[in-house]
Design a protein around this motif. Structure first.
Motif, PDB file in Angstrom:
ATOM      1  N   TRP A 111     -36.558  49.012  -8.318  1.00  0.00           N
ATOM      2  CA  TRP A 111     -37.469  47.905  -8.011  1.00  0.00           C
ATOM      3  C   TRP A 111     -38.480  47.718  -9.144  1.00  0.00           C
ATOM      4  O   TRP A 111     -38.887  46.592  -9.434  1.00  0.00           O
ATOM      5  N   VAL A 112     -38.893  48.823  -9.762  1.00  0.00           N
ATOM      6  CA  VAL A 112     -39.796  48.726 -10.919  1.00  0.00           C
ATOM      7  C   VAL A 112     -39.121  47.930 -12.025  1.00  0.00           C
ATOM      8  O   VAL A 112     -39.715  47.015 -12.616  1.00  0.00           O
ATOM      9  N   GLU A 113     -37.873  48.242 -12.303  1.00  0.00           N
ATOM     10  CA  GLU A 113     -37.128  47.522 -13.331  1.00  0.00           C
ATOM     11  C   GLU A 113     -36.933  46.065 -12.928  1.00  0.00           C
ATOM     12  O   GLU A 113     -36.928  45.167 -13.772  1.00  0.00           O
ATOM     13  N   GLY A 114     -36.767  45.836 -11.625  1.00  0.00           N
ATOM     14  CA  GLY A 114     -36.558  44.478 -11.140  1.00  0.00           C
ATOM     15  C   GLY A 114     -37.740  43.568 -11.403  1.00  0.00           C
ATOM     16  O   GLY A 114     -37.569  42.404 -11.777  1.00  0.00           O
ATOM     17  N   CYS A 115     -38.955  44.074 -11.225  1.00  0.00           N
ATOM     18  CA  CYS A 115     -40.156  43.265 -11.446  1.00  0.00           C
ATOM     19  C   CYS A 115     -40.518  43.166 -12.918  1.00  0.00           C
ATOM     20  O   CYS A 115     -41.246  42.248 -13.317  1.00  0.00           O
ATOM     21  N   GLY A 116     -40.030  44.098 -13.729  1.00  0.00           N
ATOM     22  CA  GLY A 116     -40.376  44.066 -15.142  1.00  0.00           C
ATOM     23  C   GLY A 116     -41.838  44.409 -15.359  1.00  0.00           C
ATOM     24  O   GLY A 116     -42.522  44.908 -14.458  1.00  0.00           O
ATOM     25  N   GLU A 117     -42.343  44.123 -16.543  1.00  0.00           N
ATOM     26  CA  GLU A 117     -43.694  44.553 -16.896  1.00  0.00           C
ATOM     27  C   GLU A 117     -44.796  43.616 -16.426  1.00  0.00           C
ATOM     28  O   GLU A 117     -45.977  43.884 -16.637  1.00  0.00           O
ATOM     29  N   TYR A 118     -44.427  42.521 -15.747  1.00  0.00           N
ATOM     30  CA  TYR A 118     -45.438  41.572 -15.301  1.00  0.00           C
ATOM     31  C   TYR A 118     -45.660  41.593 -13.791  1.00  0.00           C
ATOM     32  O   TYR A 118     -46.382  40.742 -13.257  1.00  0.00           O
ATOM     33  N   GLY A 119     -45.047  42.539 -13.098  1.00  0.00           N
ATOM     34  CA  GLY A 119     -45.214  42.577 -11.654  1.00  0.00           C
ATOM     35  C   GLY A 119     -45.155  43.973 -11.081  1.00  0.00           C
ATOM     36  O   GLY A 119     -44.608  44.889 -11.699  1.00  0.00           O
ATOM     37  N   ILE A 120     -45.726  44.122  -9.902  1.00  0.00           N
ATOM     38  CA  ILE A 120     -45.666  45.378  -9.145  1.00  0.00           C
ATOM     39  C   ILE A 120     -44.778  45.129  -7.931  1.00  0.00           C
ATOM     40  O   ILE A 120     -45.014  44.181  -7.170  1.00  0.00           O
ATOM     41  N   PRO A 121     -43.731  45.928  -7.721  1.00  0.00           N
ATOM     42  CA  PRO A 121     -42.843  45.717  -6.575  1.00  0.00           C
ATOM     43  C   PRO A 121     -43.627  45.643  -5.262  1.00  0.00           C
ATOM     44  O   PRO A 121     -44.482  46.487  -4.993  1.00  0.00           O
ATOM     45  N   TYR A 122     -43.323  44.634  -4.463  1.00  0.00           N
ATOM     46  CA  TYR A 122     -44.087  44.354  -3.254  1.00  0.00           C
ATOM     47  C   TYR A 122     -43.257  44.491  -1.988  1.00  0.00           C
ATOM     48  O   TYR A 122     -43.694  45.050  -1.006  1.00  0.00           O
ATOM     49  N   ALA A 123     -42.046  43.948  -1.998  1.00  0.00           N
ATOM     50  CA  ALA A 123     -41.162  44.014  -0.829  1.00  0.00           C
ATOM     51  C   ALA A 123     -39.750  43.646  -1.252  1.00  0.00           C
ATOM     52  O   ALA A 123     -39.542  42.994  -2.264  1.00  0.00           O
ATOM     53  N   TRP A 124     -38.773  44.072  -0.462  1.00  0.00           N
ATOM     54  CA  TRP A 124     -37.400  43.678  -0.719  1.00  0.00           C
ATOM     55  C   TRP A 124     -36.691  43.458   0.610  1.00  0.00           C
ATOM     56  O   TRP A 124     -37.175  43.860   1.665  1.00  0.00           O
ATOM     57  N   GLY A 125     -35.550  42.805   0.535  1.00  0.00           N
ATOM     58  CA  GLY A 125     -34.820  42.571   1.767  1.00  0.00           C
ATOM     59  C   GLY A 125     -33.585  41.714   1.554  1.00  0.00           C
ATOM     60  O   GLY A 125     -33.180  41.440   0.426  1.00  0.00           O
ATOM     61  N   THR A 126     -32.990  41.305   2.649  1.00  0.00           N
ATOM     62  CA  THR A 126     -31.789  40.481   2.633  1.00  0.00           C
ATOM     63  C   THR A 126     -32.095  39.101   3.207  1.00  0.00           C
ATOM     64  O   THR A 126     -33.150  38.873   3.795  1.00  0.00           O
ATOM     65  N   SER A 127     -31.171  38.189   3.024  1.00  0.00           N
ATOM     66  CA  SER A 127     -31.212  36.907   3.721  1.00  0.00           C
ATOM     67  C   SER A 127     -30.060  36.879   4.719  1.00  0.00           C
ATOM     68  O   SER A 127     -29.059  37.583   4.543  1.00  0.00           O
ATOM     69  N   GLY A 128     -30.213  36.081   5.764  1.00  0.00           N
ATOM     70  CA  GLY A 128     -29.179  36.049   6.781  1.00  0.00           C
ATOM     71  C   GLY A 128     -29.457  34.982   7.826  1.00  0.00           C
ATOM     72  O   GLY A 128     -30.141  33.994   7.573  1.00  0.00           O
ATOM     73  N   ILE A 129     -28.940  35.211   9.018  1.00  0.00           N
ATOM     74  CA  ILE A 129     -29.053  34.237  10.107  1.00  0.00           C
ATOM     75  C   ILE A 129     -29.968  34.772  11.195  1.00  0.00           C
ATOM     76  O   ILE A 129     -29.782  35.887  11.697  1.00  0.00           O
TER      77      ILE A 129
END
Length: 343
Positions: A111-129
């Protein structure tokens, strides 16, 4: 769709309220129902910093604000990771690498890599119905939304975000949700065009938190993991449930970013640091009920929270999930045209 985490090094992180000498307001642009009011109160009590929220329900509107002079009204914003990296190229955000490095031990590195150097990981999840389990049988496919049964026609909410909307139609047709193939995008457009007459709404369902009379007309909706918690809290007698369709889903990651309106304020850093403490992040995650990317915070949460399959899906679900990806400019342009045409 959505949390905050961890502490800075003792020498640079938490500055007491008395050190500030006065009350400070920090304005954050956020999704609705995406931050615990108790946590906001704790920040005020501890550091005399008042976190003021303004809400968006459409990412395109948020992005318009960020790309205009109106962004000066805010210091912090919640942004999906891929969009964050794209907007960061326009120097819209402060680099948070030093802050990120100081709290990295509490976060899952992906998640750290996902946000890169300009963000702090906040939340994650899926999309669905999302569906009312007392009125609708458990959906198995994206077809429940996109090619609905007659009894569900006119009772469907579909979020008209270019990435998520088109992605769902692509998945239903057995295509990758982030494809850049024009022919596959044409198929998705045909699917969405055929769906349009069956919609009650083309807005994110949580837009109707303040309009219960409209919400009562919706039995099926496009949504995100954790949304059922908000919906069932609003309607105590309702039985909203959530499922990831068999064709798969997308994995989103939301990040906290600091808007570059000049020098990064000490109060903004303190606010992010406070929200990032494991105990605060755990409280926030449970109150708002979404998945925290903080491993330390998750350890402090309840068993009910940790065992919620909506927040923390099985490996089988993750195996058919696609992490958000950067789209080619031409592909994004086509998706935007699709949404404009459907509106």
């Amino acid at each position: 769709m959505k949390i905050f985490y961890i502490s800075l090094l003792a020498s640079t992180s938490f500055i007491t309220g008395s050190a500030f000498g006065q009350h400070h307001d920090i304005y954050i642009y956020n999704w609705d129902a995406f931050l615990s009011e108790r946590v906001v109160e704790q920040l005020l009590d501890t550091y005399d910093i008042s976190l003021k929220q303004q809400y968006f329900s459409d990412e395109s509107i948020r992005d318009e604000v960020l790309l205009s002079e109106r962004r000066s009204a805010f210091e912090l914003v919640i942004v999906e990771s891929v969009k964050l990296k794209a907007l960061a190229k326009q120097k819209l955000f402060h680099n948070l690498r030093d802050l990120q490095d100081s709290i990295a031990g509490h976060l899952d590195q992906r998640w750290v890599e996902g946000c890169g150097e300009y963000g702090i990981p906040y939340a994650w999840g899926t999309s669905g119905i999302l569906y009312r389990s007392d009125k609708v049988a458990e959906p198995q496919s994206w077809k429940a939304l996109l090619a609905p049964e007659p009894e569900n026609s006119g009772k469907i909410s579909m979020y008209y975000d270019p990435t998520d909307l088109v992605g769902a139609a692509l998945l239903m047709n057995q295509f990758a949700p982030f494809t850049n193939n024009e022919q596959e995008l044409r198929v998705a457009y045909k699917t969405l065009k055929e769906q349009k007459p069956h919609l009650e709404s083309n807005e994110y369902i949580l837009d109707y938190l303040n309009h219960p009379e409209r919400l009562s007309n919706i039995n099926l909706a496009y949504g995100y993991s954790g949304d059922t918690y908000v919906l069932n809290d609003l309607e105590p007698e309702s039985t909203w449930a959530y499922i990831v369709p068999q064709e798969g889903t997308t994995l989103w990651l939301e990040c906290i970013a600091a808007i570059n309106n000049g020098e990064l304020s000490t109060q903004s850093v303190t606010a992010i640091s406070f929200l990032s403490q494991p105990n605060i992040a755990a409280q926030n995650a449970m109150d708002a009920w979404f998945a925290t990317p903080s491993t330390k915070a998750k350890e402090l949460t309840s068993q009910e929270y940790q065992n919620d399959p909506e927040l923390f899906p099985s490996n089988e679900v993750l195996d058919r999930s696609y992490l958000y990806q950067q789209l080619e400019p031409s592909s994004l342009q086509i998706r935007n045209r699709i949404v404009d045409s459907l509106r």
